[in-house]
Design a protein around this motif. Structure first.
Motif, PDB file in Angstrom:
ATOM      1  N   ARG A 181      -5.251   2.970  -8.470  1.00  0.00           N
ATOM      2  CA  ARG A 181      -5.794   2.603  -7.178  1.00  0.00           C
ATOM      3  C   ARG A 181      -5.294   1.204  -6.844  1.00  0.00           C
ATOM      4  O   ARG A 181      -5.444   0.295  -7.653  1.00  0.00           O
ATOM      5  N   LEU A 182      -4.678   1.067  -5.669  1.00  0.00           N
ATOM      6  CA  LEU A 182      -4.054  -0.211  -5.311  1.00  0.00           C
ATOM      7  C   LEU A 182      -4.640  -0.742  -4.017  1.00  0.00           C
ATOM      8  O   LEU A 182      -4.668  -0.030  -3.006  1.00  0.00           O
TER       9      LEU A 182
ATOM     10  N   ALA B  35       0.831  -1.196   0.000  1.00  0.00           N
ATOM     11  CA  ALA B  35       0.000   0.000   0.000  1.00  0.00           C
ATOM     12  C   ALA B  35       0.873   1.256   0.000  1.00  0.00           C
ATOM     13  O   ALA B  35       0.631   2.210  -0.748  1.00  0.00           O
TER      14      ALA B  35
ATOM     15  N   ARG C 253      -4.643  -1.136   2.601  1.00  0.00           N
ATOM     16  CA  ARG C 253      -4.342  -2.523   2.974  1.00  0.00           C
ATOM     17  C   ARG C 253      -5.593  -3.133   3.569  1.00  0.00           C
ATOM     18  O   ARG C 253      -6.268  -2.511   4.407  1.00  0.00           O
TER      19      ARG C 253
ATOM     20  N   SER D  73      -4.103   4.077  -2.192  1.00  0.00           N
ATOM     21  CA  SER D  73      -3.793   2.713  -1.761  1.00  0.00           C
ATOM     22  C   SER D  73      -4.388   2.419  -0.401  1.00  0.00           C
ATOM     23  O   SER D  73      -4.593   3.328   0.415  1.00  0.00           O
TER      24      SER D  73
ATOM     25  N   HIS E 247      -4.049  -3.674  -1.367  1.00  0.00           N
ATOM     26  CA  HIS E 247      -3.104  -4.676  -0.868  1.00  0.00           C
ATOM     27  C   HIS E 247      -3.883  -5.649   0.015  1.00  0.00           C
ATOM     28  O   HIS E 247      -4.270  -5.319   1.135  1.00  0.00           O
TER      29      HIS E 247
ATOM     30  N   GLY F 221       2.466   1.631  -3.358  1.00  0.00           N
ATOM     31  CA  GLY F 221       1.530   2.227  -4.305  1.00  0.00           C
ATOM     32  C   GLY F 221       1.449   3.731  -4.142  1.00  0.00           C
ATOM     33  O   GLY F 221       1.411   4.483  -5.130  1.00  0.00           O
ATOM     34  N   GLU F 222       1.443   4.197  -2.890  1.00  0.00           N
ATOM     35  CA  GLU F 222       1.408   5.637  -2.633  1.00  0.00           C
ATOM     36  C   GLU F 222       2.627   6.333  -3.231  1.00  0.00           C
ATOM     37  O   GLU F 222       2.537   7.461  -3.728  1.00  0.00           O
TER      38      GLU F 222
END
Length: 562
Positions: free
Chosen positions: A535-536, A502, A514, A512, A538, A505-506
């Motif tokens: 957009r991620l 996460a 988690r 992001s 985790h 990703g940021e």
């Protein structure tokens, strides 16, 4: 008359090369720049109709080009430099070859006077790439650039589509050629027409069959093939299975869709193929993954009749004993089948039965897992548009999407049939650039993501919109599964110490989060849906639940010791 002593207008070979690409309809090039093709980079701004996407690693370049070819049906185009650049890109060439996808890789090469001396980063590219592509060559004569480019396009899309590799000596690219040297027009090698006698024989076989099944998807499959083959199969009640990672070859709401073959298929579908008296393979090579090691069906398939339809004559009869072979374009075959008189065929009940079996298999059932990936996929189906594109690399994590996602769009599935890790993120970037108005999701395992996750920088640079789901179980899960089956309890080299995905990703500019539970995943998905850009999510999962088939680490150990 013009003065014969007046200077002849010229241009660089690199400019001619770029002109040829533009004339062939090239819209986008993926690249990591290299000094060996600086002349091409200099010529590209004069062709603004060609979009240049600068990537972070040559493996990502080649994966993006391969995915672009998959989506368009025309060669995806990549440029990389010699030596390390080309060897990095070779993974994408291998995927394009085994996946039967059109692609052209241009490699900046050492200057011609340096060849054969093991110059700086020198590789014999025709020898290196020859076994994993349709054609590999070096352009030594700049006057022949139009010939080579036209041939490259024709080879890449004709018969069984695949990759072409052309090496470009850097001194050749700066040579001057007459400006009147024009690009060659695009030429397609026509596929063999559908044979009426063969079609008649096929329909006689279907009329005599008691339990037929079709296996579809592969070389040259497109929207036309999907539409017409589905019409044909539904009219006669023919069960239709898709080859490994070809699940967008038929609409999932078709009443005859029987599910997908490959790794982790529905056991009832496997039994259906084993018990079929007639197997109709259309477009599929019937490779190792689709056929479970050439066992479903077997190579000689006693008691079964095999009809194989493929656009490349070299594939027919090459591995499997074939009872009836049709060499033709699969979309032309599908249209012919849809329009052929089938009044002698009593519709089969098997199509509806197979579809019901698949529907039960592909409906997730709640479990006591903290994060239930089956329910996560179900939540994605409910939240995201039907034409969402799912891109994934290799790993057990993909099995949940193969089993529970509905690949409704065409194209809707970007997944390497050769099992290459690191494909999903670059493919998703290419999809977002190709279809900016569609939702694109990259699904990656933890090991898988770290092989090409750097291409999120490319996504950010070009304003791509995509959702990335990283499934983190702290291991190379597929290898761990095999390890537990063969050497239970003896863990070696498969555990992973991962970063905070996460936060990673940021760092790329993504929104992001988690998640560790199904409820958290669903909430994160809805938050991601309402945003744009990268957009991620985790998703931290339990290694014990290692496969979508229901296999667990403890179960594998117990069976291995029994």
């Amino acid at each position: 008359m013009p003065d014969s002593t007046s200077p002849v207008s010229t241009q660089s070979a690199a400019a001619l090369l770029v002109d040829c690409l533009a004339k062939q309809g090239c819209e986008r090039i993926f690249t990591v720049p290299g000094e060996s093709f600086l002349a091409v980079l200099d010529a590209l701004p004069d062709r603004p109709e060609i979009d240049v996407v600068t990537c972070r690693q040559e493996g990502g370049v080649a994966f993006m080009a391969c995915a672009d070819g998959t989506m368009t049906g025309r060669p995806g185009v990549a440029f990389v430099t010699r030596g390390p650049g080309a060897t990095n890109a070779s993974i994408g060439v291998h995927v394009a070859h085994q996946d039967s996808q059109p692609m052209i890789l241009f490699v900046g090469d050492v200057a011609r006077p340096m060849q054969g001396r093991e110059g700086f980063q020198e590789v014999d590219f025709p020898a290196f790439f020859g076994p994993i592509c349709k054609w590999a060559a070096r352009i030594d004569d700049p006057a022949r650039i139009p010939e080579y480019i036209a041939r490259a396009y024709a080879v890449a899309i004709s018969g069984r589509p695949g990759p072409v590799v052309l090496a470009l000596p850097e001194d050749m690219l700066v040579e001057q050629v007459p400006a009147a040297l024009a690009p060659r027009p695009f030429a397609v090698r026509p596929a063999q027409a559908v044979c009426p006698d063969a079609m008649r024989a096929l329909f006689d076989m279907i009329a005599d069959a008691a339990s037929p099944v079709a296996i579809i998807g592969g070389a040259g499959w497109n929207a036309k093939a999907r539409e017409y083959f589905q019409q044909f199969a539904e009219r006669i009640g023919l069960p239709v299975a898709t080859a490994f990672r070809r699940q967008d070859a038929i609409a999932p709401d078709s009443p005859v869709y029987a599910g997908n073959l490959g790794y982790g298929p529905n056991p009832k579908l496997v039994e259906r193929v084993k018990n079929a008296d007639l197997i109709i393979a259309v477009g599929a090579r019937l490779g190792e993954a689709t056929t479970d090691g050439y066992e479903v069906p077997t190579l000689e398939h006693p008691g079964q009749t095999l009809v194989h339809i493929h656009p490349d004559p070299e594939e027919l009869g090459r591995v499997y004993r074939t009872d009836l072979a049709l060499c033709c374009a699969v979309d032309e075959f599908a249209e012919c089948a849809a329009l052929w008189d089938s009044s002698d065929i009593i519709p089969f009940d098997a199509g509806a039965q197979a579809n019901a079996e698949w529907a039960a298999w592909s409906t997730p059932q709640p479990s006591d897992a903290q994060i239930d990936l089956g329910l996560c996929v179900k939540a994605m189906r409910e939240a995201l548009p039907a034409d969402t594109i799912i891109a994934n690399g290799a790993g057990n994590f993909a099995g949940w999407w193969h089993r529970y996602w509905r690949y409704e769009a065409s194209p809707g599935q970007l997944a390497p049939t050769c099992g290459a890790m690191g494909y999903g993120v670059p493919a998703a970037v290419a999809a977002s650039l190709r279809f900016p108005d569609r939702t694109v999701v990259a699904v990656a395992g933890d090991g898988d993501f770290l092989m090409n996750g750097q291409e999120l920088a490319t996504a950010a640079q070009y304003g791509a919109n995509l959702i990335v789901v990283v499934i983190d179980n702290g291991a190379y899960g597929t290898i761990r599964m095999h390890q537990e089956r063969e050497y239970p309890g003896r863990v070696s080299a498969t555990a992973l110490a991962n970063p905070d995905f996460a936060k990673l990703g940021e760092a790329y500019g993504a929104w992001s989060t988690r998640v560790e539970t199904t409820a958290q995943f669903v909430a994160a998905l809805h938050e991601a849906k309402g945003r744009s850009g990268i957009r991620l999510i985790h998703a931290v999962t339990d290694l014990e639940r290692i496969a979508a088939s229901g296999a667990t680490i403890s179960g594998l150990r117990a069976r291995a010791k029994a």
